[in-house]
Design a protein around this motif. Structure first.
Motif, PDB file in Angstrom:
ATOM      1  N   TRP A   1       0.867  -1.187   0.000  1.00  0.00           N
ATOM      2  CA  TRP A   1       0.000   0.000   0.000  1.00  0.00           C
ATOM      3  C   TRP A   1       0.894   1.224   0.000  1.00  0.00           C
ATOM      4  N   HIS A   2       0.572   2.171  -0.863  1.00  0.00           N
ATOM      5  CA  HIS A   2       1.341   3.408  -0.955  1.00  0.00           C
ATOM      6  C   HIS A   2       0.362   4.577  -0.972  1.00  0.00           C
ATOM      7  N   PRO A   3       0.693   5.682  -0.290  1.00  0.00           N
ATOM      8  CA  PRO A   3      -0.252   6.807  -0.229  1.00  0.00           C
ATOM      9  C   PRO A   3      -0.688   7.320  -1.593  1.00  0.00           C
TER      10      PRO A   3
ATOM     11  N   SER B   1       1.345  -4.811   8.968  1.00  0.00           N
ATOM     12  CA  SER B   1       1.737  -3.422   8.732  1.00  0.00           C
ATOM     13  C   SER B   1       3.002  -3.282   7.891  1.00  0.00           C
TER      14      SER B   1
ATOM     15  N   PHE C   1       2.683  -1.711   4.300  1.00  0.00           N
ATOM     16  CA  PHE C   1       2.377  -0.304   4.066  1.00  0.00           C
ATOM     17  C   PHE C   1       3.662   0.466   3.779  1.00  0.00           C
ATOM     18  N   GLY C   2       3.612   1.251   2.715  1.00  0.00           N
ATOM     19  CA  GLY C   2       4.798   1.943   2.239  1.00  0.00           C
ATOM     20  C   GLY C   2       5.437   1.260   1.050  1.00  0.00           C
TER      21      GLY C   2
ATOM     22  N   LEU D   1       1.524  -0.206  12.375  1.00  0.00           N
ATOM     23  CA  LEU D   1       1.256   0.728  11.291  1.00  0.00           C
ATOM     24  C   LEU D   1       1.669   2.146  11.701  1.00  0.00           C
TER      25      LEU D   1
ATOM     26  N   HIS E   1       1.610   8.235  10.303  1.00  0.00           N
ATOM     27  CA  HIS E   1       1.256   9.018   9.110  1.00  0.00           C
ATOM     28  C   HIS E   1       0.436   8.196   8.125  1.00  0.00           C
ATOM     29  N   TYR E   2       0.623   6.857   8.123  1.00  0.00           N
ATOM     30  CA  TYR E   2      -0.224   6.017   7.284  1.00  0.00           C
ATOM     31  C   TYR E   2      -1.632   5.913   7.875  1.00  0.00           C
ATOM     32  N   ARG E   3      -1.716   5.838   9.190  1.00  0.00           N
ATOM     33  CA  ARG E   3      -3.037   5.807   9.840  1.00  0.00           C
ATOM     34  C   ARG E   3      -3.822   7.074   9.505  1.00  0.00           C
TER      35      ARG E   3
ATOM     36  N   ARG F   1      -3.500   9.035   6.859  1.00  0.00           N
ATOM     37  CA  ARG F   1      -3.934   9.032   5.465  1.00  0.00           C
ATOM     38  C   ARG F   1      -5.125   8.091   5.257  1.00  0.00           C
ATOM     39  N   LEU F   2      -5.079   6.924   5.896  1.00  0.00           N
ATOM     40  CA  LEU F   2      -6.169   5.966   5.756  1.00  0.00           C
ATOM     41  C   LEU F   2      -7.452   6.477   6.414  1.00  0.00           C
TER      42      LEU F   2
END
Length: 252
Positions: free
Chosen positions: A169-171, A202, A205-206, A228, A231-233, A235-236
């Motif tokens: 997963w990527h932003p 997790s 992610f990235g 996780l 910053h990913y949390r 964005r999600l």
């Protein structure tokens, strides 16, 4: 496998490439000991050694992947199993965490598991639950079926929930996969408008892989662990997707 070996495997899988000197610093042992560890882990097919470094295997072998971060994946599978109600039919796509989920559900005699994974079907051969395995082109590396016949089967079956394994997963790209045909299977599932759940640890992610999963659509729910990044949390949290974080004790 000791805790240092698990730590090395996790680092290599997360980064793809880690030097012997960095592994020695992180684990607190000598480079000689790290090289010995890498020899052992390479023989057991957890990673590949190159000059001065360890490199992650781009492997679809479910058994090997299941042993990586096993305690985390086990807790994710236990949580995911609580999302399945009695009498439901559930689609379990494939991957190591989904295989552990299938094990968690195996003792229930009033649910139906639909899967493209021969590995998962084999795990369930002596269990109480009903199992439907779809047809298609058999990928020997992942032990899953893909292709037009698999898509046709999905279109003509109904299920209450679908659990999907992802590679990254990527932003900027959302969920992505390494295999185009397996991504096509996921796209067919998401197109059915059933309740879809991304079940992944997790470390994914990235990471960015070539093929997008269901571009233009999204999962209804994401289940991952407390590793996780914040910053990913964030964005999600901006997306219309339910995010469930499974707390993992630091010892795991």
């Amino acid at each position: 496998m000791n805790s240092r070996h698990q730590h090395i495997i996790q680092l290599v899988n997360e980064r793809g490439h880690v030097s012997v000197s960095e592994l020695a610093q992180v684990t607190g042992v000598s480079e000689v000991t790290v090289r010995q560890d890498l020899n052992v882990l390479e023989r057991e097919h957890f990673l590949r050694r190159v000059h001065g470094s360890a490199v992650a295997l781009e492997s679809d072998d479910v058994s090997a992947r299941m042993r990586t971060r096993y305690p985390v994946k086990k807790k994710l599978a236990e949580f995911a199993a609580t999302l399945v109600n009695e009498g439901e039919a559930v689609f379990i796509e494939g991957g190591s965490t989904n295989a552990l989920l299938a094990r968690e559900l195996a003792g229930r005699n009033n649910i139906t598991i639909i899967t493209v994974s021969h590995y998962i079907a084999h795990l369930l051969r002596d269990t109480d639950c009903e199992v439907i395995i779809l047809g298609g082109l058999y990928q020997k590396s992942s032990e899953s079926v893909v292709g037009p016949l698999t898509r046709y089967c999905i279109q003509h079956l109904n299920f209450h929930k679908a659990f999907i394994g992802v590679d990254g997963w990527h932003p900027d790209a959302g969920f992505t996969g390494r295999d185009m045909l397996r991504c096509d299977v996921v796209d067919a599932v998401i197109a059915k408008n059933t309740h879809t759940i991304a079940l992944t640890d997790s470390s994914k992610f990235g990471q960015l892989h070539p093929y997008s999963l269901a571009p233009g659509n999204t999962f209804n729910q994401i289940v991952t662990d407390s590793g996780l990044a914040v910053h990913y949390r964030e964005r999600l949290a901006e997306q219309p997707t339910r995010l469930d974080i499974v707390e993992i004790p630091e010892s795991d």
